[in-house]
Design a protein around this motif. Structure first.
Motif, PDB file in Angstrom:
ATOM      1  N   THR A  76       0.834  -1.199   0.000  1.00 38.48           N
ATOM      2  CA  THR A  76       0.000   0.000   0.000  1.00 38.48           C
ATOM      3  C   THR A  76       0.869   1.249   0.000  1.00 38.48           C
ATOM      4  N   ILE A 110       2.282   2.024  -3.313  1.00 37.01           N
ATOM      5  CA  ILE A 110       1.325   2.628  -4.242  1.00 37.01           C
ATOM      6  C   ILE A 110       1.014   4.065  -3.832  1.00 37.01           C
ATOM      7  N   TRP A 121      -2.213  -8.434 -10.180  1.00 37.23           N
ATOM      8  CA  TRP A 121      -2.227  -7.969  -8.796  1.00 37.23           C
ATOM      9  C   TRP A 121      -3.499  -8.401  -8.071  1.00 37.23           C
ATOM     10  N   PHE A 176       2.205   3.171 -14.102  1.00 37.09           N
ATOM     11  CA  PHE A 176       1.741   3.747 -12.836  1.00 37.09           C
ATOM     12  C   PHE A 176       0.289   4.198 -12.935  1.00 37.09           C
ATOM     13  N   TRP A 183      -1.785   1.183 -12.590  1.00 33.42           N
ATOM     14  CA  TRP A 183      -1.826   0.808 -11.161  1.00 33.42           C
ATOM     15  C   TRP A 183      -2.858   1.657 -10.442  1.00 33.42           C
ATOM     16  N   ILE A 207      -6.169   0.235  -8.473  1.00 27.95           N
ATOM     17  CA  ILE A 207      -6.362   0.491  -7.043  1.00 27.95           C
ATOM     18  C   ILE A 207      -7.616   1.321  -6.810  1.00 27.95           C
TER      19      ILE A 207
END
Lengths: 287, 319
Positions: free
Chosen positions: A94, A97, B28, B237, B240, B244
């Protein structure tokens, strides 16, 4: 085949920059236990702060460097208070990120303020002196001297001061260190100050050696990662050794590998290193 | 009308990003692998298809490329997907045994190496220059229809997103996906149950990379011209961030996340007239992406459509 000493010299210069930068990254990792993707952008911020004071406001370069380093140390603490502090109990992934988000923010803030193009420090342009067939510049010489000074200072900090000893202890086992009465939250503060300052200095060195660009730190991240892993994540001594190893290997490889691909050498070293010595050069990785 | 055109362009980009996010979610969300090489799979898909479907450039002052095959677009799309999957497999073989963030750093470096090759091997890829005149699929056929080409391409991209979504959703809920989830939670348990964990990780990596390759081919055939700077690690990125924000582990979330990211990046296009700081706007948008990513992780760590149970699994990884 005789190896041109010029390549070794270039390798030492690049190695100095990588070593210093990898040291900061590994210190932060040791205490906070996550890979900070935004680290490259911390480097760029340090470089730009010094650039603003030196080339834009006109202060002498020495003053600008000190201020840039101090500014980035303060910046790292500020970013911690604003962002990372709220994720103290989160998993390393986490945090990694979160640091991507921070990286996006900082890099584009730099672009918004200073524009996307390259800049240079205000240093006198002279012909490079030549010693025993090796061309060197004053900037390169100062990079090496500065990196040696910094590495010595960090060594003394980690070995001889109470803060440094506590840092090493916390890097080994944070919970145990806290049980022994060390205020680990204070240590986190110190490590951001040290890590931020080192990142700033690394960025300024990079800017002196080449150009100041918004993505300069990010593009430098890969050899820095390679050095950090090669040395064993969290091991300062390993990071420095890894930094010089990769810097020299990269520059010397030009003899056999086309120079466009010298960066691949860092990657190869990284993969071989991981396979042969997964705990780092000295087997002291904290993970 | 103009607004509709704009919507189609943004929608096509969002579709391509959705495919990328679906691939990343297999890595992921399903398997718990920290893949930071996505930009490379995207690039390999785009370049493979572009090289296969363009003719050999005529020798000229600037024509550095000496290779071209002039094959049908379908061949390019299939080959691009397959080659990206193969690359995913190769990168994974060197690194899939590594733990969490080690894997992240090695895959990130590998992706940069791929970009370096594309940048330097001009005979194959035109190097730093743009590879131009990539054909669009069925362009002459669509020209006879009463709709614009973007309508056709929008439908094509989103049909593929839909098909991929259904396929991956099925895989994720089937026996294959259940093993992946077990690996994500704790790969020792999967190993103890007799599953070849490395084999499954390699497959997961290859399949997810293949979808990213498919996204790359669709991108190349839409934009006509590609160059290495389109495939910087920031793409990885951004994807990602999409996964998320959407919610790791949820394929619907991956698509939603990708749409959110593309919208954040393109939203100012919809604002007519001049706005203050318009020069800095593209940077401000990316800063906003950073802020949204951190805010989502803080206020809704499981993402918009993720579930909290998956989050528990994520936190045990890497401890």
């Amino acid at each position: 085949m005789v190896l041109d000493p010029q390549f070794i010299w270039n390798g030492i210069v690049v190695g100095s920059i990588i070593s210093v930068s990898a040291l900061g990254l590994t210190l932060i990792f040791g205490i906070l236990n996550f890979i900070n993707i935004a680290y490259g952008d911390y480097m760029a911020t340090g470089a730009y702060l010094a650039f603003a004071l030196n080339a834009q406001i006109g202060l002498p370069l020495g003053v600008a460097i000190v201020a840039g380093v101090a500014g980035m140390a303060a910046g790292a603490v500020l970013i911690d208070k604003l962002v990372f502090e709220h994720f103290r109990t989160s998993s390393p992934v986490t945090l990694l990120i979160v640091s991507i988000g921070v990286a996006f923010f900082i890099r584009n803030l730099i672009r918004a303020i200073w524009g996307p193009t390259g800049n240079f420090y205000d240093v006198p342009i002279e012909a490079n002196p030549n010693l025993f067939g090796v061309r060197y510049s004053v900037e390169q010489l100062s990079i090496i001297v500065a990196s040696l000074l910094l590495l010595t200072a960090v060594y003394v900090l980690l070995r001889r001061t109470r803060i440094g000893i506590a840092m090493r202890a916390a890097s080994d086992d944070r919970t145990l260190t806290r049980i022994r009465g060390v205020d680990t939250e204070r240590l986190v503060l110190y490590v951001w100050i040290a890590g931020g300052a080192i990142a700033g200095l690394g960025g300024i060195m990079l800017g002196l050696d080449a150009q100041i660009r918004p993505n300069m730190g990010f593009t430098a991240l890969i050899p820095i990662f390679a050095a950090t892993i090669l040395g064993g994540i969290g091991d300062p001594k390993g990071a420095v050794a890894g930094g010089f190893a990769i810097g020299i290997l990269q520059e010397v490889s030009v003899v056999v590998v086309p120079s466009e691909y010298k960066f691949a050498v860092a990657l190869a070293a990284l993969i071989v290193g991981l396979l042969l010595r997964p705990d780092g050069l000295f087997g002291e990785a904290t993970r | 009308m103009a607004l509709l055109d704009l919507f189609l362009v943004v929608g096509i980009i969002a579709g391509v990003y959705s495919l990328l996010a679906i691939g990343m979610n297999m890595h992921w969300g399903d398997t718990g692998l920290l893949n930071f090489a996505h930009a490379a799979f995207f690039a390999v898909g785009a370049y493979t298809s572009a090289i296969l479907t363009t003719p050999t450039p005529e020798a000229g002052l600037l024509a550095e490329r000496t290779v071209g095959f002039d094959l049908p677009v379908v061949v390019g799309i299939v080959a691009g997907t397959v080659l990206a999957a193969v690359l995913g497999f190769v990168i994974a073989t060197t690194s899939v045994r590594l733990e969490g963030d080690y894997l992240a750093m090695v895959t990130l470096s590998s992706a940069e190496l791929v970009r370096l090759v594309i940048h330097n091997e001009a005979w194959l890829t035109t190097g730093a220059q743009t590879l131009k005149n990539i054909p669009r699929p069925m362009e002459s056929t669509v020209a006879t229809l009463p709709v614009s080409y973007d309508v056709f391409y929008f439908l094509l991209v989103w049909a593929l997103v839909g098909a991929t979504y259904l396929l991956f959703e099925r895989m994720s809920n089937g026996p294959f996906g259940r093993v992946l989830h077990a690996i994500r939670e704790n790969d020792d348990v999967a190993l103890a149950l007799g599953k070849d964990v490395t084999q499954f990780k390699l497959k997961s990596f290859a399949i997810g990379a293949g979808v990213a390759g498919l996204a790359g081919t669709l991108w190349a055939h839409y934009v006509y011209a590609i160059s290495p700077v389109m495939f910087l690690p920031s793409i990885t990125f951004l994807i990602w961030a999409a996964v998320i924000i959407g919610g790791a582990g949820s394929y619907a979330g991956a698509i939603v996340g990708a749409v959110v990211i593309v919208f954040l990046r393109q939203v100012t296009r919809f604002i007519p007239g001049s706005v203050p700081f318009s020069d800095q706007m593209s940077y401000l948008r990316l800063m906003l992406v950073g802020v949204v990513l951190v805010a989502v992780l803080y206020y809704r760590p499981e993402g918009l459509l993720g579930n909290a149970e998956r989050l528990q699994a994520g936190t045990s990884e890497g401890e």
